[in-house]
Structures are given as structure tokens and as C-alpha cells.
Design a protein around this motif. Structure first.
Motif, PDB file in Angstrom:
ATOM      1  N   UNK A  98      -1.317 -25.820   7.292  1.00 22.16           N
ATOM      2  CA  UNK A  98      -1.304 -24.411   6.911  1.00 22.16           C
ATOM      3  C   UNK A  98      -2.155 -23.628   7.912  1.00 22.16           C
ATOM      4  N   UNK A  99      -1.603 -22.560   8.495  1.00 15.41           N
ATOM      5  CA  UNK A  99      -2.405 -21.756   9.430  1.00 15.41           C
ATOM      6  C   UNK A  99      -3.663 -21.232   8.735  1.00 15.41           C
ATOM      7  N   UNK A 100      -4.801 -21.266   9.422  1.00 16.34           N
ATOM      8  CA  UNK A 100      -6.053 -20.848   8.792  1.00 16.34           C
ATOM      9  C   UNK A 100      -6.129 -19.334   8.577  1.00 16.34           C
ATOM     10  N   UNK A 101      -6.997 -18.973   7.660  1.00 18.37           N
ATOM     11  CA  UNK A 101      -7.300 -17.557   7.421  1.00 18.37           C
ATOM     12  C   UNK A 101      -8.345 -17.121   8.447  1.00 18.37           C
ATOM     13  N   UNK A 102      -8.465 -15.811   8.616  1.00 14.81           N
ATOM     14  CA  UNK A 102      -9.549 -15.258   9.424  1.00 14.81           C
ATOM     15  C   UNK A 102     -10.465 -14.474   8.495  1.00 14.81           C
ATOM     16  N   UNK A 103     -11.656 -14.190   8.954  1.00 18.08           N
ATOM     17  CA  UNK A 103     -12.605 -13.438   8.128  1.00 18.08           C
ATOM     18  C   UNK A 103     -12.033 -12.096   7.696  1.00 18.08           C
ATOM     19  N   UNK A 104     -11.270 -11.466   8.610  1.00 15.99           N
ATOM     20  CA  UNK A 104     -10.724 -10.130   8.337  1.00 15.99           C
ATOM     21  C   UNK A 104      -9.503 -10.189   7.418  1.00 15.99           C
ATOM     22  N   UNK A 105      -8.984 -11.378   7.170  1.00 18.12           N
ATOM     23  CA  UNK A 105      -7.794 -11.486   6.322  1.00 18.12           C
ATOM     24  C   UNK A 105      -6.796 -12.472   6.900  1.00 18.12           C
TER      25      UNK A 105
ATOM     26  N   UNK B  60       2.800  -6.520   5.567  1.00 19.64           N
ATOM     27  CA  UNK B  60       1.633  -7.195   4.994  1.00 19.64           C
ATOM     28  C   UNK B  60       0.467  -7.254   5.984  1.00 19.64           C
ATOM     29  N   UNK B  61       0.763  -7.546   7.241  1.00 26.27           N
ATOM     30  CA  UNK B  61      -0.295  -7.668   8.237  1.00 26.27           C
ATOM     31  C   UNK B  61      -1.002  -6.336   8.461  1.00 26.27           C
ATOM     32  N   UNK B  62      -0.238  -5.257   8.481  1.00 25.55           N
ATOM     33  CA  UNK B  62      -0.820  -3.914   8.666  1.00 25.55           C
ATOM     34  C   UNK B  62      -1.306  -3.312   7.349  1.00 25.55           C
ATOM     35  N   UNK B  63      -1.079  -4.050   6.250  1.00 23.81           N
ATOM     36  CA  UNK B  63      -1.501  -3.622   4.911  1.00 23.81           C
ATOM     37  C   UNK B  63      -1.010  -2.211   4.591  1.00 23.81           C
ATOM     38  N   UNK B  64       0.269  -1.998   4.818  1.00 22.49           N
ATOM     39  CA  UNK B  64       0.881  -0.701   4.535  1.00 22.49           C
ATOM     40  C   UNK B  64       1.075  -0.585   3.026  1.00 22.49           C
ATOM     41  N   UNK B  65       0.502   0.433   2.411  1.00 19.17           N
ATOM     42  CA  UNK B  65       0.580   0.581   0.959  1.00 19.17           C
ATOM     43  C   UNK B  65       2.028   0.757   0.460  1.00 19.17           C
ATOM     44  N   UNK B  66       2.266   0.341  -0.752  1.00 25.92           N
ATOM     45  CA  UNK B  66       3.606   0.389  -1.358  1.00 25.92           C
ATOM     46  C   UNK B  66       4.181   1.805  -1.336  1.00 25.92           C
ATOM     47  N   UNK B  67       3.350   2.812  -1.625  1.00 27.05           N
ATOM     48  CA  UNK B  67       3.836   4.198  -1.643  1.00 27.05           C
ATOM     49  C   UNK B  67       4.356   4.608  -0.266  1.00 27.05           C
ATOM     50  N   UNK B  68       3.607   4.227   0.778  1.00 28.86           N
ATOM     51  CA  UNK B  68       4.014   4.565   2.137  1.00 28.86           C
ATOM     52  C   UNK B  68       5.295   3.816   2.517  1.00 28.86           C
ATOM     53  N   UNK B  69       5.398   2.559   2.067  1.00 26.87           N
ATOM     54  CA  UNK B  69       6.606   1.777   2.335  1.00 26.87           C
ATOM     55  C   UNK B  69       7.832   2.473   1.758  1.00 26.87           C
ATOM     56  N   UNK B  70       7.701   2.987   0.549  1.00 26.86           N
ATOM     57  CA  UNK B  70       8.821   3.656  -0.110  1.00 26.86           C
ATOM     58  C   UNK B  70       9.170   4.968   0.572  1.00 26.86           C
ATOM     59  N   UNK B  71       8.159   5.736   0.948  1.00 25.67           N
ATOM     60  CA  UNK B  71       8.394   7.039   1.557  1.00 25.67           C
ATOM     61  C   UNK B  71       8.875   6.952   3.003  1.00 25.67           C
ATOM     62  N   UNK B  72       8.385   5.943   3.748  1.00 24.63           N
ATOM     63  CA  UNK B  72       8.639   5.886   5.189  1.00 24.63           C
ATOM     64  C   UNK B  72       9.379   4.624   5.632  1.00 24.63           C
ATOM     65  N   UNK B  73      10.089   3.967   4.765  1.00 25.32           N
ATOM     66  CA  UNK B  73      10.676   2.665   5.122  1.00 25.32           C
ATOM     67  C   UNK B  73      11.587   2.754   6.350  1.00 25.32           C
ATOM     68  N   UNK B  74      12.420   3.766   6.425  1.00 22.40           N
ATOM     69  CA  UNK B  74      13.330   3.904   7.573  1.00 22.40           C
ATOM     70  C   UNK B  74      12.523   4.144   8.850  1.00 22.40           C
ATOM     71  N   UNK B  75      11.556   5.029   8.763  1.00 23.16           N
ATOM     72  CA  UNK B  75      10.720   5.344   9.928  1.00 23.16           C
ATOM     73  C   UNK B  75       9.912   4.115  10.374  1.00 23.16           C
ATOM     74  N   UNK B  76       9.352   3.383   9.414  1.00 22.88           N
ATOM     75  CA  UNK B  76       8.580   2.175   9.742  1.00 22.88           C
ATOM     76  C   UNK B  76       9.478   1.173  10.456  1.00 22.88           C
ATOM     77  N   UNK B  77      10.696   0.961   9.936  1.00 19.63           N
ATOM     78  CA  UNK B  77      11.642   0.028  10.573  1.00 19.63           C
ATOM     79  C   UNK B  77      12.004   0.476  11.986  1.00 19.63           C
ATOM     80  N   UNK B  78      12.303   1.765  12.143  1.00 23.86           N
ATOM     81  CA  UNK B  78      12.680   2.275  13.463  1.00 23.86           C
ATOM     82  C   UNK B  78      11.556   2.099  14.467  1.00 23.86           C
TER      83      UNK B  78
END
Length: 149
Positions: free
Chosen positions: A28-35, A65-83
Motif C-alpha cells: 500500500x502506498x504510504x501516507x504523507x504528513x500533509x495527507x 480528492x488530491x486537491x480536496x475540492x469541496x463537494x459544493x464546488x464540484x457540483x457548481x464547476x464540474x464541467x469547468x474543472x474537467x476542462x
């Protein structure tokens, strides 16, 4: 191999661990202190959800998950985030630390959905044997080496 189209993916392909993989069993890949590292997130998603994600879907979910993008932002900006995400090239899983350093084989099924298998497992060996001896077996590729020898 650059990856720039989220729908592009391997099919019926098995990526074997790199020739210079430093481990003898899947770890299993290890965790880092930052997450969690991106490779730890890849491991968790693929081990807990075999054959759920295509390569593009995996890249997108790891990014969220890596950028810890909040669920609300994912819903509002999903197309923009993907692009924004897919405006850049992304390496395929041959370059992932899972098969390069952590001992995990990567299988893409006929639909391009992905699962991982530890290198010491019977399933891993069966993919290699099927790819070597059967005409309709998976295409076998090796993960990229970590060093240039």
C-alpha cells in the motif's frame, strides 16, 4: 504515452510491474504528513472499486480528492474543472507508482475499466499467462522503469 482525452483508455490490457520494481509483493502506498498522495488515492479507489473507473474517470476523481475540492464546488464547476484538468496531458498508468514501485499490476477490461492486482497473486499470474499463451488474452505491457539503464 501522453493522455489528453478523458475517454481514451486501454482495453483488454494488463500492465505488469516495472522490471526494476523494488518490492516483491504489492504494498500500500504510504501516507504523507500533509495527507494522501495521488498514488495512495489511486490505490484506494482501485482496490475498493475494481472495474468502476476508466482512466479518465480515475484521473478526475484522484484530482478532486488530491486537491480536496469541496463537494459544493464540484457540483457548481464540474464541467469547468474537467476542462481545466483535461486541457493538460496526463500519463497513463504505466507511469503510476502503483506498478513502478509498489508492486501492483493494472488490468483494463474490454470496457477500459480498471482493477489492480498484487504481483504475488494468482490473478496477476493468470493475466500474464493468458497474455502470453492465448490469442484473445490481454495485451501485456510493462510499467515504465524508474531508472534508465
Amino acid at each position: 504515452m501522453p493522455y489528453n482525452d478523458e475517454h481514451m483508455s486501454y482495453t483488454n490490457t494488463f500492465i505488469q510491474v516495472a522490471a526494476d520494481c523494488p518490492v516483491e509483493t504489492g504494498v500500500v502506498p504510504p501516507m504523507k504528513k500533509e495527507g494522501k498522495t495521488a498514488h495512495r488515492i489511486q490505490y484506494e479507489l482501485l482496490s475498493q472499486n475494481p472495474y468502476k473507473y476508466t482512466q479518465g474517470e480515475l484521473i478526475y476523481e484522484v484530482h478532486l480528492q488530491h486537491k480536496q475540492i469541496p463537494e459544493e464546488e464540484r457540483e457548481l464547476r464540474s464541467i469547468e474543472i474537467r476542462e481545466e484538468l483535461f486541457a493538460r496531458n496526463h500519463p497513463c498508468l504505466r507511469a503510476s507508482m502503483l506498478p513502478k514501485k509498489h508492486g501492483w499490476g493494472v488490468h483494463y477490461n474490454e470496457e477500459g475499466k480498471i482493477a489492480i492486482y498484487p504481483m504475488e497473486s494468482d490473478a496477476y499470474q493468470q493475466f500474464v499467462e493468458a497474455g502470453t499463451h492465448q490469442q484473445d488474452g490481454p495485451t501485456l505491457l510493462f510499467a515504465m522503469r524508474s531508472s534508465r539503464k
